[in-house]
Design an enzyme around this catalytic site. Structure first.
Site, PDB file in Angstrom:
ATOM      1  N   LYS A  75       0.830  -1.206   0.000  1.00 60.40           N
ATOM      2  CA  LYS A  75       0.000   0.000   0.000  1.00 60.40           C
ATOM      3  C   LYS A  75       0.868   1.261   0.000  1.00 60.40           C
ATOM      4  O   LYS A  75       1.914   1.314   0.641  1.00 60.40           O
ATOM      5  CB  LYS A  75      -0.893  -0.024   1.247  1.00 60.40           C
ATOM      6  CG  LYS A  75      -1.881   1.123   1.378  1.00 60.40           C
ATOM      7  CD  LYS A  75      -2.680   0.960   2.670  1.00 60.40           C
ATOM      8  CE  LYS A  75      -3.720   2.036   2.861  1.00 60.40           C
ATOM      9  NZ  LYS A  75      -4.493   1.822   4.121  1.00 60.40           N
ATOM     10  N   SER A 146      -9.343   1.555   3.031  1.00 61.79           N
ATOM     11  CA  SER A 146      -8.497   2.319   2.130  1.00 61.79           C
ATOM     12  C   SER A 146      -7.405   1.480   1.460  1.00 61.79           C
ATOM     13  O   SER A 146      -6.710   1.963   0.584  1.00 61.79           O
ATOM     14  CB  SER A 146      -7.834   3.458   2.906  1.00 61.79           C
ATOM     15  OG  SER A 146      -6.956   2.940   3.911  1.00 61.79           O
ATOM     16  N   SER A 170      -9.655  -0.688   7.252  1.00 66.29           N
ATOM     17  CA  SER A 170      -9.090  -0.431   5.927  1.00 66.29           C
ATOM     18  C   SER A 170      -8.398  -1.617   5.290  1.00 66.29           C
ATOM     19  O   SER A 170      -8.050  -1.570   4.110  1.00 66.29           O
ATOM     20  CB  SER A 170      -8.121   0.755   5.995  1.00 66.29           C
ATOM     21  OG  SER A 170      -8.804   1.927   6.356  1.00 66.29           O
TER      22      SER A 170
END
Length: 563
Positions: A75, A146, A170
């Site tokens: 990420k 996310s 997330s």
């Protein structure tokens, strides 16, 4: 390429395929996927192929490591040395041009075990720098945020393993909506060193770096690599990590938390000034109409409490009630639902504990559940218990057996998971755990808006957060595992995630408990998922249960990514 880490490692070690071939295939697939689902923030073919060649040399020398040649994506909020890691979100471009000099601890440990970074994955469904990420199971649907790009690339079969971060859901929401497995470790299990933007145990208290994978076994493997103190993150405790393979599910006590049919998000309280959040898992509180910030008080010399908070100070003595529990209110109730008077216990509360401030409707549902269970026991038969969410199967007098009543297990994610565990000998307890979504959301909203709080309000936030954690420990003390939905709905039409999408994940970010999201049953005709919540530091127990649920997941309900 194999979608399973261990299988891929075996193929590399036996020479069935080379690491260089694997990485070339991945890079080609990433390029094709980017045009269809986005998700990719950066690739560096030269760097990845150079590492692949080194891995092949190690394998030929018989020096292959645990994850030798496994391609991973990371990420864009977790540092990878030399790669662009900007921290971009849905509304912020982050720090364009930033290339960290060192790996985050979790990344360094994966690379030291042989993993090869092939991509930085975009955060959020709609990133201000990298554009949209779409759900590979159905590009018209939301991927969840996310850790959106990481989940999408794993689900699409580009890589078998990815690294994300989870402050309020997330990792878990994208895993659920993209049909894969995800892990939020116990808070303090995995160092946050190298997370960007920076966060720590005192400043944040919720964020955990965790893996996403196509199967639970790979989550366990990744956790074993990335867990443990690094001498830099003072919030990491030196607690040994257990082995899921040593866990016997027979006799473990499993509880459920299921939705109340009349639940809806409470009004926004203590909004922070400024823009709306693009990621409820990390962002500040949403803007909105002004709200009364404090409750009326006769004594103005004392600090004012936020609306819904207990009218007692952090130094006040805790009064045990007749049942020995700490009497505390459940703040934030929707208008018209009514509240129980302080000190009034719900009839049939688990282990004799009083559950205070519970709505009258919820109390009635719990009483009805208790009445039904008494009838079941008197009849000496298996039966169902009625809750606000519908019929849930419960254990009667035959331990380890579970009757299938109502819909087929494939039609309800929680039912499917509970049945699998019960068939393995787990004991499903009679009493559901109180639904704490409203309180968790209220606390989280205050946390998002903490920059706008006064010193006194911030002190009350921390006090109320500690109180929530303490009461949840008491409410689940008789359980080894808790099963809840992973999301309030199947993936909606493509959009950014909103706070309501995280209502099932927020409580466990506040408590710091380990949670595995695993596919289970269906929801709304689409593949479903559940959260498997264990006691703090018992990540291995959650993983063991999730492994079993995964094996019992009907193949006809498994999600398939776009080709």
């Amino acid at each position: 390429m194999s979608r399973n880490v261990l299988d891929l490692v075996h193929r590399h070690k036996t020479g069935e395929t080379t690491v260089t071939e694997t990485v070339r295939d991945v890079l080609e697939r990433l390029e094709g996927l980017h045009a269809r689902i986005g998700a990719v923030a950066a690739i560096d073919p030269g760097r990845s192929l150079t590492e692949a060649a080194r891995a092949d040399r190690r394998l030929r020398a018989g020096a292959g490591r645990l994850l030798e040649g496994v391609p991973i994506t990371v990420k864009d909020w977790i540092d990878v040395a030399g790669w662009p890691v900007t921290g971009a979100t849905g509304t912020s471009r982050g720090n364009p041009g930033r290339r960290p000099a060192a790996d985050a601890t979790a990344v360094a440990r994966l690379r030291e075990a042989g993993a090869i970074v092939v991509a930085i994955s975009a955060a959020m469904a709609d990133n201000a720098v990298y554009g949209p990420t779409r759900n590979p199971l159905d590009p018209s649907r939301a991927p969840g945020g996310s850790s959106s790009g990481t989940a999408a690339l794993v689900a699409a079969g580009a890589v078998p393993l990815g690294l994300g971060s989870d402050s309020g859901g997330s990792v878990r929401l994208p895993a659920a909506w993209c049909g894969i497995a995800g892990l939020k470790p116990t808070f303090g299990r995995v160092p946050l060193t190298g997370h960007f933007p920076r966060c720590g145990a005192l400043e944040d208290g919720r964020t955990a770096i965790g893996p996403l994978a196509t199967c639970v076994r790979d989550l366990a493997l990744a956790l074993a690599v990335i867990a443990g103190p690094d001498g830099l993150d003072a919030g990491v405790a030196p607690v040994p990590l257990g082995d899921p393979d040593t866990v016997s599910l027979a006799g473990l006590r499993v509880g459920v938390m299921t939705p109340a049919s009349d639940w809806s998000p409470p009004p926004v309280r203590l909004p922070a000034p400024g823009r709306s959040p693009s990621d409820p898992g990390h962002a500040p509180a949403p803007s909105g109409p002004p709200a009364e910030r404090t409750a009326p008080r006769a004594d103005r010399s004392a600090p004012e409490r936020p609306v819904g908070a207990e009218q007692a100070g952090p130094m006040a003595a805790e009064r045990p009630d007749a049942g020995g529990a700490v009497p505390e209110a459940w703040p934030v109730e929707r208008e018209g639902r009514g509240r129980m008077a302080p000190g009034q216990a719900v009839e049939g509360a688990t282990s004799g504990r009083a559950v205070e401030g519970e709505t009258a409707g919820r109390a009635a549902a719990r009483k009805e559940a208790g009445d039904l269970m008494r009838e079941v026991k008197e009849a000496g038969d298996l039966a169902r218990m009625r809750t606000g969410a519908g019929d849930l199967v419960r254990v009667g007098n035959e331990a380890g057996n579970l009757a299938r009543v109502g819909p087929d297990r494939a039609e309800d994610p929680v039912r499917a998971a509970v049945e699998v565990l019960a068939e393995a000998g787990a004991v499903v307890v009679e009493e559901p755990v109180p639904d704490v979504r409203e309180e968790a959301l209220e606390l989280t909203r205050r946390h998002w808006g903490r920059a706008g709080l006064s010193g006194a309000e911030h002190a009350w936030l921390l006090w109320d957060w500690d109180r929530f954690r303490r009461r949840m420990l008491a409410a689940t003390a008789h359980l080894d595992l808790l099963i809840t939905p992973a999301a309030p709905s199947p993936p909606p039409p493509w959009r950014e995630s909103t706070e309501s999408d995280y209502v099932w994940t927020l409580p466990w970010s506040l408590t710091g408990a380990p949670v595995v999201v695993v596919p289970s049953g269906t929801a709304g005709g689409r593949p479903g998922a559940v959260q498997v919540v264990a006691r703090p530091w018992e990540d291995h127990v959650a993983l063991a249960a999730a492994l079993l649920i995964e094996r019992g997941h009907p193949t006809g309900t498994r999600a398939e990514p776009i080709p």
